[in-house]
Design an enzyme around this catalytic site. Structure first.
Site, PDB file in Angstrom:
ATOM      1  N   LYS A  90      68.269  53.312 -64.101  1.00 53.14           N
ATOM      2  CA  LYS A  90      67.116  52.092 -63.400  1.00 53.14           C
ATOM      3  C   LYS A  90      66.915  52.863 -62.064  1.00 53.14           C
ATOM      4  CE  LYS A  90      69.363  48.840 -61.203  1.00 53.14           C
ATOM      5  NZ  LYS A  90      68.901  48.647 -59.736  1.00 53.14           N
ATOM      6  N   ASN A  91      67.929  53.368 -61.098  1.00 50.27           N
ATOM      7  CA  ASN A  91      67.757  53.633 -60.076  1.00 50.27           C
ATOM      8  C   ASN A  91      67.061  55.032 -59.510  1.00 50.27           C
ATOM      9  OD1 ASN A  91      69.027  51.347 -59.305  1.00 50.27           O
ATOM     10  ND2 ASN A  91      70.993  52.138 -58.609  1.00 50.27           N
ATOM     11  N   ARG A 111      64.222  44.067 -54.645  1.00 56.52           N
ATOM     12  CA  ARG A 111      64.196  44.525 -53.082  1.00 56.52           C
ATOM     13  C   ARG A 111      63.815  46.130 -53.107  1.00 56.52           C
ATOM     14  NH1 ARG A 111      66.874  48.441 -50.676  1.00 56.52           N
ATOM     15  NH2 ARG A 111      67.162  48.074 -48.143  1.00 56.52           N
ATOM     16  N   CYS A 119      70.221  39.822 -50.069  1.00 57.80           N
ATOM     17  CA  CYS A 119      70.840  39.610 -51.125  1.00 57.80           C
ATOM     18  C   CYS A 119      72.233  39.462 -51.450  1.00 57.80           C
ATOM     19  CB  CYS A 119      70.380  40.524 -52.405  1.00 57.80           C
ATOM     20  SG  CYS A 119      71.151  42.166 -51.772  1.00 57.80           S
ATOM     21  N   ARG A 149      70.151  43.616 -46.350  1.00 58.12           N
ATOM     22  CA  ARG A 149      69.499  44.992 -46.810  1.00 58.12           C
ATOM     23  C   ARG A 149      68.505  45.268 -45.872  1.00 58.12           C
ATOM     24  NH1 ARG A 149      70.782  45.348 -52.463  1.00 58.12           N
ATOM     25  NH2 ARG A 149      70.251  47.459 -52.155  1.00 58.12           N
ATOM     26  N   PRO A 150      68.972  45.958 -44.696  1.00 55.28           N
ATOM     27  CA  PRO A 150      67.801  46.368 -43.740  1.00 55.28           C
ATOM     28  C   PRO A 150      67.027  47.636 -44.110  1.00 55.28           C
ATOM     29  CG  PRO A 150      70.192  46.994 -43.047  1.00 55.28           C
ATOM     30  CD  PRO A 150      70.331  46.176 -44.448  1.00 55.28           C
ATOM     31  N   ASP A 173      65.601  49.578 -41.477  1.00 56.60           N
ATOM     32  CA  ASP A 173      65.152  50.332 -40.153  1.00 56.60           C
ATOM     33  C   ASP A 173      65.426  51.773 -40.310  1.00 56.60           C
ATOM     34  OD1 ASP A 173      68.075  49.467 -40.708  1.00 56.60           O
ATOM     35  OD2 ASP A 173      68.660  50.824 -38.891  1.00 56.60           O
ATOM     36  N   LEU A 174      66.183  52.286 -41.369  1.00 54.66           N
ATOM     37  CA  LEU A 174      66.096  53.776 -41.235  1.00 54.66           C
ATOM     38  C   LEU A 174      64.778  54.303 -42.088  1.00 54.66           C
ATOM     39  CD1 LEU A 174      69.897  54.183 -42.347  1.00 54.66           C
ATOM     40  CD2 LEU A 174      68.962  54.566 -40.082  1.00 54.66           C
ATOM     41  N   ASP A 188      78.572  50.980 -56.671  1.00 50.75           N
ATOM     42  CA  ASP A 188      77.830  50.168 -57.893  1.00 50.75           C
ATOM     43  C   ASP A 188      78.801  49.996 -58.847  1.00 50.75           C
ATOM     44  OD1 ASP A 188      74.347  51.278 -57.750  1.00 50.75           O
ATOM     45  OD2 ASP A 188      75.602  49.786 -56.467  1.00 50.75           O
ATOM     46  N   ILE A 213      80.250  51.025 -48.303  1.00 51.19           N
ATOM     47  CA  ILE A 213      78.786  50.851 -48.449  1.00 51.19           C
ATOM     48  C   ILE A 213      78.367  49.353 -48.115  1.00 51.19           C
ATOM     49  CG2 ILE A 213      76.920  51.550 -49.591  1.00 51.19           C
ATOM     50  CD1 ILE A 213      78.618  53.930 -49.048  1.00 51.19           C
ATOM     51  N   ARG A 219      68.409  42.599 -65.198  1.00 50.17           N
ATOM     52  CA  ARG A 219      67.731  43.176 -64.151  1.00 50.17           C
ATOM     53  C   ARG A 219      67.936  44.686 -64.366  1.00 50.17           C
ATOM     54  NH1 ARG A 219      68.754  42.110 -58.371  1.00 50.17           N
ATOM     55  NH2 ARG A 219      67.563  43.938 -58.256  1.00 50.17           N
TER      56      ARG A 219
HETATM   57  C1  EPZ Z   1      70.436  52.094 -53.609  1.00 48.01           C
HETATM   58  O1  EPZ Z   1      70.299  51.113 -52.901  1.00 48.01           O
HETATM   59  C2  EPZ Z   1      70.630  51.416 -54.953  1.00 48.01           C
HETATM   60  N1  EPZ Z   1      69.560  50.748 -55.716  1.00 48.01           N
HETATM   61  C3  EPZ Z   1      71.735  50.478 -54.858  1.00 48.01           C
HETATM   62  O2  EPZ Z   1      72.141  50.109 -56.087  1.00 48.01           O
HETATM   63  C4  EPZ Z   1      73.337  51.212 -54.646  1.00 48.01           C
HETATM   64  O3  EPZ Z   1      74.045  50.225 -54.385  1.00 48.01           O
HETATM   65  C5  EPZ Z   1      72.743  51.879 -53.102  1.00 48.01           C
HETATM   66  O4  EPZ Z   1      71.639  52.559 -53.058  1.00 48.01           O
HETATM   67  C6  EPZ Z   1      74.040  52.653 -52.544  1.00 48.01           C
HETATM   68  O5  EPZ Z   1      74.191  53.669 -53.345  1.00 48.01           O
HETATM   69  C7  EPZ Z   1      68.390  51.422 -55.886  1.00 48.01           C
HETATM   70  O6  EPZ Z   1      68.569  52.764 -55.920  1.00 48.01           O
HETATM   71  C8  EPZ Z   1      67.254  50.849 -56.479  1.00 48.01           C
HETATM   72  P1  EPZ Z   1      70.995  52.273 -49.162  1.00 48.01           P
HETATM   73  P2  EPZ Z   1      69.743  51.311 -51.337  1.00 48.01           P
HETATM   74  O7  EPZ Z   1      69.825  52.343 -48.368  1.00 48.01           O
HETATM   75  O8  EPZ Z   1      68.914  52.540 -51.302  1.00 48.01           O
HETATM   76  C9  EPZ Z   1      72.420  50.570 -45.115  1.00 48.01           C
HETATM   77  C10 EPZ Z   1      72.286  48.495 -58.116  1.00 48.01           C
HETATM   78  O9  EPZ Z   1      73.270  47.941 -58.506  1.00 48.01           O
HETATM   79  N2  EPZ Z   1      71.054  50.528 -44.833  1.00 48.01           N
HETATM   80  O10 EPZ Z   1      71.686  53.602 -49.718  1.00 48.01           O
HETATM   81  O11 EPZ Z   1      68.913  49.978 -50.957  1.00 48.01           O
HETATM   82  C11 EPZ Z   1      72.564  49.491 -46.068  1.00 48.01           C
HETATM   83  O12 EPZ Z   1      72.658  48.113 -45.811  1.00 48.01           O
HETATM   84  C12 EPZ Z   1      71.653  48.535 -56.560  1.00 48.01           C
HETATM   85  O13 EPZ Z   1      71.618  49.335 -58.869  1.00 48.01           O
HETATM   86  C13 EPZ Z   1      70.874  50.539 -43.425  1.00 48.01           C
HETATM   87  O14 EPZ Z   1      71.514  50.046 -42.621  1.00 48.01           O
HETATM   88  O15 EPZ Z   1      70.932  51.431 -50.629  1.00 48.01           O
HETATM   89  C14 EPZ Z   1      73.804  49.925 -46.852  1.00 48.01           C
HETATM   90  O16 EPZ Z   1      74.970  49.327 -46.159  1.00 48.01           O
HETATM   91  C15 EPZ Z   1      72.715  47.589 -55.684  1.00 48.01           C
HETATM   92  N3  EPZ Z   1      69.284  50.661 -42.995  1.00 48.01           N
HETATM   93  C16 EPZ Z   1      73.874  51.357 -46.868  1.00 48.01           C
HETATM   94  O17 EPZ Z   1      73.071  51.650 -45.506  1.00 48.01           O
HETATM   95  C17 EPZ Z   1      68.402  51.071 -43.772  1.00 48.01           C
HETATM   96  O18 EPZ Z   1      67.301  51.317 -43.504  1.00 48.01           O
HETATM   97  C18 EPZ Z   1      73.554  52.301 -47.937  1.00 48.01           C
HETATM   98  O19 EPZ Z   1      72.165  51.251 -48.262  1.00 48.01           O
HETATM   99  C19 EPZ Z   1      68.815  51.291 -45.235  1.00 48.01           C
HETATM  100  C20 EPZ Z   1      70.224  51.102 -45.639  1.00 48.01           C
END
Ligand code: EPZ
Length: 419
Positions: free
Chosen positions: A22-23, A91, A115, A120-121, A123-124, A306, A328, A398
């Site tokens: 999925k991801n 998201r 969620c 789920r920011p 900003d990066l 996950d 995370i 989902r």
């Molecule tokens: C991806 O989400 C996955 N989703 C998530 O899987 C997975 O849990 C996550 O990566 C971590 O491995 C998809 O790929 C569709 P991140 P993503 O940006 O990219 C913080 C599932 O169950 N952050 O890697 O949205 C964030 O809050 C889902 O399949 C910022 O601070 O996650 C988190 O604490 C759930 N600012 C950390 O970084 C930003 O701009 C990692 O988030 C972006 C993220």
């Protein structure tokens, strides 16, 4: 809303074929916006999240054809506004920002809501777009990005919780059509990021270093159509291996990439289970009394967040004291309250769960909340005394392709009831 009833006590045995990731499918489907030529993607899993992404692509003007797991997308003409009513459902829709910025030099996407696993920011993501020369505006719930042109830059995408997976994807997709070279420092190393980079390179992009902390993108003037096979879903595979650990006498997952699952198989070995990896298959078998474990979730190649809820379910009935720390998404413990309704003994200390294993859980009505927490509740029900009724299973649909049917094939007594 459907419910899943899990009648505990059956043993699981046999093998199951794992679906495409999925991801990986979600960003790769978004990447098809970067060319006007047709792209054919194989092994797209049949999930509501992938359906939502296809709806968004259609809304943006792409032609989408789907024949079982094969999806062809032709984004000959695209418009650059993805409205709230499609984005709010998922998201990962933010993943269209990068390709729209790269292709149209502008994009308007509704801000993703939070969620249950936490805020789920993005900003990066936005910091990366600004570094490439885009102006970013957030107004009335939408994020707007636009740039007269995109120029390569050196960008560090690491945040306080480590790298960002979709942020790395988004900036990579915006950079492939930028002028000059982009260096993404602090990049996510997940296999799904590598799969996206492989697909973009097949489209004519010039990306090196995917899978390391440093990705280098040489901008090109345009991309062409390509064909791609999505990698296997390592989290679905991990979920079935944990199901085999909880209630199995020998469960094999087929069509997997064992090297993507090392952190998960190491954890199960650490619990004392027998793990055999051969070619594209992994088998988990009982091997005496399971042992308690200490786990900390980390960015890939560490233990994946996950899989944290699924391990909670396993360790709830593993004798001794286990400790799980979630680095995370520190709030990602919606499953704990529900496991405690089934008799689990878990003490929360901030982002750490201290689990005292109990002899047996008892079935109970429980509430699904997020994708992986819901799967964990189904797994907990496999060995619980009596029936576990999991409601709001749309969360499961989902991200898992027919989870209940696949578990039934392995011998679980599980049924889906229309509520
Ligand atoms: C991806 O989400 C996955 N989703 C998530 O899987 C997975 O849990 C996550 O990566 C971590 O491995 C998809 O790929 C569709 P991140 P993503 O940006 O990219 C913080 C599932 O169950 N952050 O890697 O949205 C964030 O809050 C889902 O399949 C910022 O601070 O996650 C988190 O604490 C759930 N600012 C950390 O970084 C930003 O701009 C990692 O988030 C972006 C993220």
């Amino acid at each position: 809303m459907d419910k899943i009833l899990v009648h505990g006590g059956n043993s699981l045995a046999g093998s199951i074929k794992i679906s495409g990731s999925k991801n990986s499918a979600l960003p790769i489907l978004a990447a098809t916006l970067l060319t006007r030529e047709p792209c054919t993607i194989h092994r797209v899993p049949d999930l509501s999240d992938t359906h939502y992404m296809l709806q968004i692509l259609t809304h943006l003007g792409a032609q989408v054809e789907r024949a079982s797991g094969i999806v062809t997308v032709t984004a000959d003409k695209v418009q650059s506004v993805a409205p709230y009513d499609v984005v709010r459902k998922m998201r990962a829709s933010v993943g269209v920002l990068g390709p729209l910025l790269g292709r149209c030099k502008e994009a308007t996407v509704s801000l993703p809501g939070g969620c249950v696993i936490g805020d789920r920011p993005i900003d990066l993501h936005l910091k990366g777009f600004e570094a490439l020369g885009a102006a970013v505006r957030v107004e009335s719930g939408n994020v707007k990005v636009f740039a007269p042109k995109l120029a390569g830059a050196v960008i560090n995408l690491r945040g306080k919780f480590g790298p960002t997976v979709l942020g790395t994807d988004n900036v990579m997709m915006a950079a492939v059509l930028a002028e000059g070279t982009t260096v993404i420092e602090g990049a996510a190393q997940e296999p799904e990021v590598c799969d996206l980079a492989d697909f973009l390179n097949k489209m004519g992009a010039k990306i090196e270093g995917a899978g390391t902390r440093r990705i280098i993108v040489e901008g090109v003037s345009e991309l062409h159509g390509a064909e791609h096979y999505i990698i296997p879903d390592r989290i679905e595979a991990g979920t079935f291996l944990v199901a085999g650990a909880i209630a199995g006498t020998g469960v094999t997952v087929n069509r997997v990439e064992p090297k993507h699952l090392t952190a998960i198989t190491d954890a199960l070995s650490g619990c004392g289970f027998k793990i055999e990896a051969k070619n594209q298959s992994i088998t988990v078998s009982p091997n005496g009394a399971p042992k308690p474990l200490e786990i900390t979730t980390e960015p890939y190649p560490g233990f994946p967040t996950d899989m944290q809820a699924q391990m909670c379910a396993l360790l709830s009935t593993t004798e001794g004291i286990s400790v799980i720390t979630e680095n995370i998404f520190p709030q990602r413990y919606m499953h704990v309250a529900e496991l405690k309704r089934m008799g689990a003994e878990v003490q929360m200390e901030g982002a750490t769960a201290v689990i005292q294993g109990v002899e047996r859980l008892t079935g109970a009505p429980v509430m699904a909340s997020d994708l992986r927490a819901s799967a964990a509740l189904v797994l907990a029900g496999l060995k619980a005394e009596g029936v576990t009724e999991v409601s709001r299973v749309y969360h499961i649909d989902r991200g898992y392709e027919h989870l209940d049917e696949k578990l039934s094939e392995l011998g679980a007594h599980i049924e889906r009831v229309k509520a």
